[in-house]
Design an enzyme around this catalytic site. Structure first.
Site, PDB file in Angstrom:
ATOM      1  N   LYS A 222       8.169  37.784  37.014  1.00  0.00           N
ATOM      2  CA  LYS A 222       9.369  37.255  36.993  1.00  0.00           C
ATOM      3  C   LYS A 222       9.977  36.783  38.607  1.00  0.00           C
ATOM      4  O   LYS A 222       9.512  37.569  39.533  1.00  0.00           O
ATOM      5  CB  LYS A 222      10.288  38.257  36.602  1.00  0.00           C
ATOM      6  CG  LYS A 222      11.889  37.856  36.529  1.00  0.00           C
ATOM      7  CD  LYS A 222      12.865  39.187  36.231  1.00  0.00           C
ATOM      8  CE  LYS A 222      14.238  38.783  36.335  1.00  0.00           C
ATOM      9  NZ  LYS A 222      15.116  40.019  36.147  1.00  0.00           N
ATOM     10  N   GLU A 271      27.531  44.839  39.242  1.00  0.00           N
ATOM     11  CA  GLU A 271      26.366  45.501  39.498  1.00  0.00           C
ATOM     12  C   GLU A 271      26.315  46.669  40.539  1.00  0.00           C
ATOM     13  O   GLU A 271      26.468  46.259  41.842  1.00  0.00           O
ATOM     14  CB  GLU A 271      25.074  44.679  39.578  1.00  0.00           C
ATOM     15  CG  GLU A 271      23.831  45.338  39.623  1.00  0.00           C
ATOM     16  CD  GLU A 271      22.668  44.414  39.509  1.00  0.00           C
ATOM     17  OE1 GLU A 271      21.497  44.912  39.654  1.00  0.00           O
ATOM     18  OE2 GLU A 271      22.813  43.149  39.313  1.00  0.00           O
TER      19      GLU A 271
END
Length: 470
Positions: A222, A271
């Protein structure tokens, strides 16, 4: 609102000055006072004339803890090539070793205090866009207003040298007294957006396609790619008005602002990277996202789709596994829920898994930041391969975007968020950044649409929250 400087303060300052003269070194002195009727945003606004370029703002989700800082008494830097996390911590540790604090102690985010940020990748050369910040920027504010569960506290920090005299030092305390008496500025007229430019969107889509091919050829699992849009307004953008709009609209996000000279890095990120309170550690796995629905029914359907989407669940599990591994290497009593839940902001909903743990007292928050950054949600997997791919292929230099931003105090508490959903204000211009995770079945067009959704929080705040000229 007046701060009285009585004999207790004078005696403490004389003691600190004697210590500085005797030890032949600078001594950090902090006075902490409980305050009434003052908000951190108002405090931030009040410092515009005197401290423009030396202000910060920090607000936890739902406003649990809010902090604003004005002025700068010391800046901590590390030489190129050194471990910047360890270097900043060691300099901070040295600075607070002989600290003297007057007033309430052991209240998180009060007393000696350090605020700042690390760039996403210290090995990518600085561009003109980020030259004010470098690959890290940390400083000790002169004045800090902290609002939390235990009340509101004002900290005045002064760095005493062996040559200082008491009358000179007292000027810092008189200055804040005068500042708190001043009336706040009235709101300016709305600003006008003149131009919105997407930076090389087609080239970015080709980049996504290239990343997919490399993933399919097993070069990595990824990689996260980001892109930029550039806004031009009729007049200069005021960070305080943007903050005001973000507070109204992004209640469940971390809201931050860090000014350096005429530049301001600002955002509303959902986050958390890591929070440390004593020996309790909290981190967040936030990966996998989808937009919000126009109706409650549509919103629920989109949420269900996200909770069962194979691509997003794989992305999320990458982050969970990585953070769990880091926590288990440092901590005990690591608690990880089996399945993610939804975290919803105004424009986006995310897969969310909190990770809780306990650590030994002598561990610093910078050790956790060093190991956790970047998570697979911001870099990719394997970490080193993905970051190198980003460094060599991404069209923009991220600077502080997607890097850790936050604070620590002298008691070992601290918190860092991941600086996404953010932008860089420069006069009447602003650069906004957004990224998404690329895996083997990613579609360039769909990833482009995802980043467009992620631009919305800051774009909306700037369009609605930019007023007047500086």
């Amino acid at each position: 609102m007046t701060i009285l400087h009585g004999t207790e303060l004078l005696d403490a300052l004389r003691k600190a000055l004697s210590k500085a003269k005797y030890s032949h070194r600078n001594i950090l002195f902090s006075e902490v006072r409980k305050m009434q009727g003052l908000s951190p945003l108002s405090f931030y606004q009040s410092g515009r004339e005197l401290f423009l370029g030396e202000r910060f703002y920090w607000r936890e989700p739902n406003g649990v803890t809010t902090i604003a800082g004005l002025g700068k008494i010391d800046k901590l830097t590390v030489n190129k090539g050194q471990d910047r996390y360890k270097g900043i911590y060691n300099k901070w540790k040295d600075l607070v070793e002989d600290k003297i604090t007057l007033g309430r102690e052991n209240i998180p985010a009060t007393g000696p205090f350090l605020f700042g940020a690390f760039s996403f990748d210290q090995n990518k050369s600085n561009s003109a866009l980020w030259d004010q910040f470098g690959d890290h920027f940390f400083y000790v504010p002169k004045y800090v207003l902290t609002s939390g569960n235990e009340g509101t506290y004002l900290t005045t920090n002064v760095l005493l040298s062996p040559e200082d005299e008491i009358d000179t030092v007292l000027q810092s305390f008189h200055q804040i007294d005068q500042l708190l008496k001043e009336k706040h500025r009235e709101k300016a007229e709305p600003n006008k957006l003149l131009k919105l430019e997407e930076i090389e969107p087609e080239a970015w889509k080709h980049q996504v396609a290239a990343a997919v091919e490399d993933i399919k050829h097993h070069l990595m699992d990824k990689v996260v790619l980001a892109r930029e849009i550039r806004l031009t307004f009729q007049s200069s953008i005021l960070s305080e008005t943007v903050l005001e709009r973000l507070i109204e609209e992004q209640e469940t996000s971390y809201i931050f602002s860090l000014e350096v000279a005429r530049d301001c890095f600002i955002g509303a990120t959902p986050e958390r990277l890591v929070k440390k309170t004593g020996n309790e550690i909290l981190s967040t796995c936030l990966a996998g996202s989808i937009g919000r629905g126009k109706s409650m029914e549509e919103d629920e359907e989109l949420g269900k789709l996200l909770l069962h989407d194979h691509k997003n669940l794989i992305e999320h599990q990458y982050v969970v596994s990585m953070i769990k591994k880091v926590m288990e290497s440092y901590c005990h009593e690591v608690d990880v829920p089996k399945e993610p839940v939804l975290l919803k902001t105004k424009h986006v909903q995310h897969l969310y898994t909190p990770v809780k743990a306990k650590c030994e007292d002598d561990l610093s928050i910078f050790q956790f930041v060093s190991k956790l950054h970047p998570t697979p949600a911001l870099g990719g997997l394997p970490k080193e391969v993905a970051v190198k791919w980003i460094r060599e292929n991404e069209l923009l230099e991220r600077g502080l975007y997607a890097g850790p931003i936050g604070w620590t105090d002298s008691y070992g508490n601290g918190e860092f968020a991941v600086a996404i959903r953010s932008g860089l204000i420069q006069g009447n211009h602003a650069s906004l950044f957004a990224g998404c995770g690329i895996v083997a079945d990613s579609s360039p067009e769909e990833e482009y649409k995802e980043t467009s959704i992620k631009f919305k929080p800051m774009l909306h705040a700037l369009e609605g929250g930019s007023h007047g000229s500086s």
